[in-house]
Scaffold this active site. Structure first.
Site, PDB file in Angstrom:
ATOM      1  N   TYR A  43       0.836  -1.206   0.000  1.00  0.00           N
ATOM      2  CA  TYR A  43       0.000   0.000   0.000  1.00  0.00           C
ATOM      3  C   TYR A  43       0.873   1.259   0.000  1.00  0.00           C
ATOM      4  O   TYR A  43       0.732   2.126  -0.872  1.00  0.00           O
ATOM      5  CB  TYR A  43      -0.902  -0.030   1.232  1.00  0.00           C
ATOM      6  CG  TYR A  43      -1.888   1.115   1.346  1.00  0.00           C
ATOM      7  CD1 TYR A  43      -3.014   1.179   0.525  1.00  0.00           C
ATOM      8  CD2 TYR A  43      -1.703   2.119   2.294  1.00  0.00           C
ATOM      9  CE1 TYR A  43      -3.925   2.226   0.660  1.00  0.00           C
ATOM     10  CE2 TYR A  43      -2.607   3.157   2.427  1.00  0.00           C
ATOM     11  CZ  TYR A  43      -3.719   3.203   1.610  1.00  0.00           C
ATOM     12  OH  TYR A  43      -4.625   4.235   1.743  1.00  0.00           O
TER      13      TYR A  43
ATOM     14  N   THR B 114      -1.063   6.688  18.244  1.00  0.00           N
ATOM     15  CA  THR B 114      -2.029   7.760  17.979  1.00  0.00           C
ATOM     16  C   THR B 114      -2.405   7.841  16.499  1.00  0.00           C
ATOM     17  O   THR B 114      -1.649   7.429  15.616  1.00  0.00           O
ATOM     18  CB  THR B 114      -1.471   9.139  18.391  1.00  0.00           C
ATOM     19  OG1 THR B 114      -0.359   9.453  17.544  1.00  0.00           O
ATOM     20  CG2 THR B 114      -1.053   9.149  19.843  1.00  0.00           C
ATOM     21  N   ARG B 115      -3.588   8.382  16.275  1.00  0.00           N
ATOM     22  CA  ARG B 115      -4.059   8.744  14.937  1.00  0.00           C
ATOM     23  C   ARG B 115      -4.873  10.035  15.081  1.00  0.00           C
ATOM     24  O   ARG B 115      -5.333  10.371  16.175  1.00  0.00           O
ATOM     25  CB  ARG B 115      -4.973   7.663  14.329  1.00  0.00           C
ATOM     26  CG  ARG B 115      -4.294   6.305  14.057  1.00  0.00           C
ATOM     27  CD  ARG B 115      -3.285   6.384  12.931  1.00  0.00           C
ATOM     28  NE  ARG B 115      -2.755   5.053  12.577  1.00  0.00           N
ATOM     29  CZ  ARG B 115      -1.731   4.463  13.178  1.00  0.00           C
ATOM     30  NH1 ARG B 115      -1.106   5.047  14.192  1.00  0.00           N
ATOM     31  NH2 ARG B 115      -1.313   3.274  12.772  1.00  0.00           N
TER      32      ARG B 115
ATOM     33  N   ARG C 139     -10.954  -1.197   9.912  1.00  0.00           N
ATOM     34  CA  ARG C 139     -10.214  -0.073  10.488  1.00  0.00           C
ATOM     35  C   ARG C 139     -10.784   0.248  11.874  1.00  0.00           C
ATOM     36  O   ARG C 139     -11.860  -0.192  12.245  1.00  0.00           O
ATOM     37  CB  ARG C 139     -10.244   1.122   9.531  1.00  0.00           C
ATOM     38  CG  ARG C 139      -9.247   0.918   8.395  1.00  0.00           C
ATOM     39  CD  ARG C 139      -9.286   2.003   7.360  1.00  0.00           C
ATOM     40  NE  ARG C 139     -10.422   1.833   6.452  1.00  0.00           N
ATOM     41  CZ  ARG C 139     -10.649   2.602   5.404  1.00  0.00           C
ATOM     42  NH1 ARG C 139      -9.839   3.595   5.139  1.00  0.00           N
ATOM     43  NH2 ARG C 139     -11.697   2.383   4.626  1.00  0.00           N
TER      44      ARG C 139
ATOM     45  N   VAL D 202     -12.055   2.803  13.689  1.00  0.00           N
ATOM     46  CA  VAL D 202     -13.299   3.461  14.093  1.00  0.00           C
ATOM     47  C   VAL D 202     -14.481   2.520  13.867  1.00  0.00           C
ATOM     48  O   VAL D 202     -15.310   2.300  14.774  1.00  0.00           O
ATOM     49  CB  VAL D 202     -13.513   4.790  13.335  1.00  0.00           C
ATOM     50  CG1 VAL D 202     -14.900   5.351  13.621  1.00  0.00           C
ATOM     51  CG2 VAL D 202     -12.444   5.807  13.727  1.00  0.00           C
ATOM     52  N   SER D 203     -14.550   1.907  12.681  1.00  0.00           N
ATOM     53  CA  SER D 203     -15.685   1.025  12.405  1.00  0.00           C
ATOM     54  C   SER D 203     -15.631  -0.210  13.305  1.00  0.00           C
ATOM     55  O   SER D 203     -16.662  -0.675  13.796  1.00  0.00           O
ATOM     56  CB  SER D 203     -15.736   0.649  10.923  1.00  0.00           C
ATOM     57  OG  SER D 203     -14.465   0.266  10.455  1.00  0.00           O
TER      58      SER D 203
ATOM     59  N   LYS E 145       1.384   3.650  -3.230  1.00  0.00           N
ATOM     60  CA  LYS E 145       0.913   5.043  -3.209  1.00  0.00           C
ATOM     61  C   LYS E 145       2.072   6.013  -3.455  1.00  0.00           C
ATOM     62  O   LYS E 145       1.894   7.068  -4.059  1.00  0.00           O
ATOM     63  CB  LYS E 145       0.240   5.348  -1.874  1.00  0.00           C
ATOM     64  CG  LYS E 145      -1.112   4.658  -1.675  1.00  0.00           C
ATOM     65  CD  LYS E 145      -2.214   5.369  -2.454  1.00  0.00           C
ATOM     66  CE  LYS E 145      -3.589   4.810  -2.132  1.00  0.00           C
ATOM     67  NZ  LYS E 145      -4.672   5.508  -2.822  1.00  0.00           N
TER      68      LYS E 145
ATOM     69  N   ARG F 253       0.607   9.660  14.390  1.00  0.00           N
ATOM     70  CA  ARG F 253       0.270  10.291  13.103  1.00  0.00           C
ATOM     71  C   ARG F 253      -0.594  11.520  13.344  1.00  0.00           C
ATOM     72  O   ARG F 253      -1.626  11.444  14.018  1.00  0.00           O
ATOM     73  CB  ARG F 253      -0.483   9.300  12.222  1.00  0.00           C
ATOM     74  CG  ARG F 253      -0.722   9.846  10.838  1.00  0.00           C
ATOM     75  CD  ARG F 253      -1.479   8.874   9.969  1.00  0.00           C
ATOM     76  NE  ARG F 253      -0.700   7.717   9.590  1.00  0.00           N
ATOM     77  CZ  ARG F 253      -1.232   6.524   9.323  1.00  0.00           C
ATOM     78  NH1 ARG F 253      -2.518   6.336   9.450  1.00  0.00           N
ATOM     79  NH2 ARG F 253      -0.460   5.528   8.944  1.00  0.00           N
TER      80      ARG F 253
ATOM     81  N   PRO G 159       2.299   2.268  12.455  1.00  0.00           N
ATOM     82  CA  PRO G 159       2.875   3.563  12.851  1.00  0.00           C
ATOM     83  C   PRO G 159       2.545   3.930  14.300  1.00  0.00           C
ATOM     84  O   PRO G 159       1.413   3.759  14.748  1.00  0.00           O
ATOM     85  CB  PRO G 159       2.235   4.549  11.865  1.00  0.00           C
ATOM     86  CG  PRO G 159       1.903   3.706  10.665  1.00  0.00           C
ATOM     87  CD  PRO G 159       1.497   2.374  11.227  1.00  0.00           C
TER      88      PRO G 159
END
Ligand code: NAD
Ligand code: UDP
Length: 310
Positions: free
Chosen positions: A143, A208-209, A184, A186-187, A147, A275, A272
Site C-alpha cells: 500500500y 495515535t491517529r 479499520r 473506528v468502524s 501510493k 500520526r 505507525p
C-alpha cells in the site's frame, strides 16, 4: 463538469459522488467492488447524472470526462494485505491508466494519496516536506510504496507532459457507510461497542491517529480538484486533533453507552506509532480547515451503524 471517480462505490468515493452530484456535476463511478458495494450508491438510483460502471482500474479505460479523481484502492490494512500484489497493481497501473486518460484529454487528475507515504514517521506532526520512513519490504509496503509510486507518476506526468496532476495525502477518515467488515479502528470499535463485544485494541493502545470526518475530507477533495492547474500538491488533508487508540475506545464506549470490555491483541508489524497532519498548506492554499469534532462525527457514525445493524 463531467467527472470520473475511480473507487466511486467505496466509503469516501460514494460520499464524494454524492457531493459532486449535489453540486450539479455529472459523474461516472468506476469500481470493481473489491471493498466497495453497489448499495453505497443505491440511494442515487434513477439519477440520470450518475453512471456506475464495474471496471477494474488495472485495465485501461476511456470516457469523455473533464476531470478524474483516482480513489480506487483498498484502504484498510486487512483488505490491502489480502492480495498485496494486486494492491500494488491497483495503485501503479491504476494511476498510469488515470494519467494516460488525463493526458489524452488534457484534463486534471487528482490522486488520493495517503498519510501512509510518511510510514512510521520520525517527524511529528507530518508536514508535506517530510519524505517519510517506510519499510519497503514489510506487510504494509504494498500500500505505502504503491501510493508513493503513484505520487512519483503524478509528479513525472506533470514534469514530462505538463499534465495538471494534483496530489492530496488523506489522513485517517471515518464516517457513515464504512463497511461492517472494513477492519479499520473506528468502524471496528463502533460495531463492537454496539454489539456488546470486546473492543479490540492492538498493542497497548498508546499509538495515535488523527481522525477526519468524511464530509470535511470531501470538501477538501473538491477544493483540490477545482484548484488552478498550477496547484500540484502534495497537500495533507486531515484533522490535526490527535488521539490514542485507548482514548478513542473510551470515547466510543461513552457515546454508545456500551458496557463492552477492552481486549488487547498483538500490534501488527510496522504499525505507525503516531500520526498527525500539519495542515498549514491546506489552510493557506485551499482555504480548507476541518470543522467536525471527533465526538460529533462519531455520533453521526454511531447513528448510521445503529440503523444499519437494526
Ligand atoms: P474503500 O476500500 O472503501 O474504497 C476503495 C474503493 O476502490 C472500493 O470501492 C473498491 O471496491 C475500489 N477498488 C479497489 N481496487 C480497485 C480496482 N482495482 N479497480 C477498481 N476499483 C477498485 O476505502 P476508502 O477509505 O473509501 O479509500 C478511498 C481512497 O482514499 C483509497 O485510494 C485510499 O487509499 C485513500 N485513503 C483513504 C483513507 C481513509 O482513512 N479512509 C486514508 C488515506 C487514503
Ligand atoms: N487498531 C486497533 N484496533 C482495531 C483496528 C485497528 O487498535 O480493531 C489500531 C491499529 O493497530 C492502528 C490504529 O488503530 O494503530 C489505526 O488503524 P487503522 O487500521 O484504522 O488505520 P491505519 O493503521 O491505516 O492508520
Amino acid at each position: 463538469m463531467k467527472i470520473l471517480v475511480t473507487g466511486g462505490a467505496g466509503f469516501i468515493g460514494s460520499h464524494l459522488v454524492d457531493a459532486l452530484l449535489f453540486r450539479g456535476d455529472e459523474v461516472i463511478a468506476l469500481d470493481n467492488f473489491f471493498t466497495g458495494e453497489e448499495k453505497n450508491l443505491a440511494h442515487q438510483a434513477g439519477n440520470g447524472s450518475l453512471l456506475v460502471v464495474r471496471h477494474d482500474v488495472t485495465e485501461p479505460y476511456d470516457y469523455p470526462v473533464e476531470a478524474i479523481v483516482n480513489l480506487a484502492c483498498p484502504a484498510s490494512p486487512i483488505h490491502y494485505q489480502r492480495d498485496p500484489v494486486k494492491t500494488v497493481r491497483t495503485s501503479v497501473l491504476g494511476m498510469i491508466h488515470a494519467l494516460d486518460l488525463g493526458r489524452r484529454r488534457g484534463i486534471p487528475v487528482l490522486q488520493a494519496s495517503t498519510s501512509e507515504v510518511y510510514g512510521d514517521p520520525s517527524v511529528h506532526p507530518q508536514p508535506e516536506e517530510y519524505w517519510g520512513h517506510v519499510n519497503p519490504i514489510g506487510p504494509r509496503a504494498c500500500y505505502d510504496e504503491g501510493k508513493r509510486c503513484a505520487e512519483t507518476l503524478c509528479a513525472d506526468y506533470r514534469r514530462q507532459y505538463d499534465l495538471p496532476t494534483k496530489i492530496v495525502r488523506i489522513f485517517n477518515t471515518y464516517g457513515p457507510r464504512m463497511a461492517f467488515d472494513d477492519g479499520r479502528v473506528v468502524s471496528n470499535f463502533v460495531i463492537q461497542a454496539l454489539r456488546g463485544e470486546p473492543l479490540t485494541i492492538y498493542g497497548d493502545g498508546t499509538q495515535t491517529r488523527s481522525f477526519c470526518y468524511v464530509d470535511d475530507l470531501v470538501a477538501g477533495l473538491i477544493r483540490a480538484l477545482l484548484a488552478p492547474a498550477d496547484f500540484a500538491g502534495p497537500v495533507n488533508l486531515g484533522n490535526p486533533r490527535e488521539f490514542s487508540m485507548f482514548e478513542l475506545a473510551q470515547l466510543v464506549l461513552r457515546l454508545t453507552g456500551s458496557k463492552s470490555q477492552l481486549r488487547h491483541l498483538p500490534l501488527p508489524k510496522d504499525d505507525p506509532r503516531q500520526r498527525r497532519p500539519d495542515i498549514n498548506r491546506a489552510q493557506a492554499i485551499l482555504g480548507w480547515t476541518p470543522t467536525v469534532r471527533l465526538e460529533e462525527g462519531l455520533n453521526r457514525t454511531i447513528d448510521d451503524f445503529r440503523s444499519r445493524l437494526a
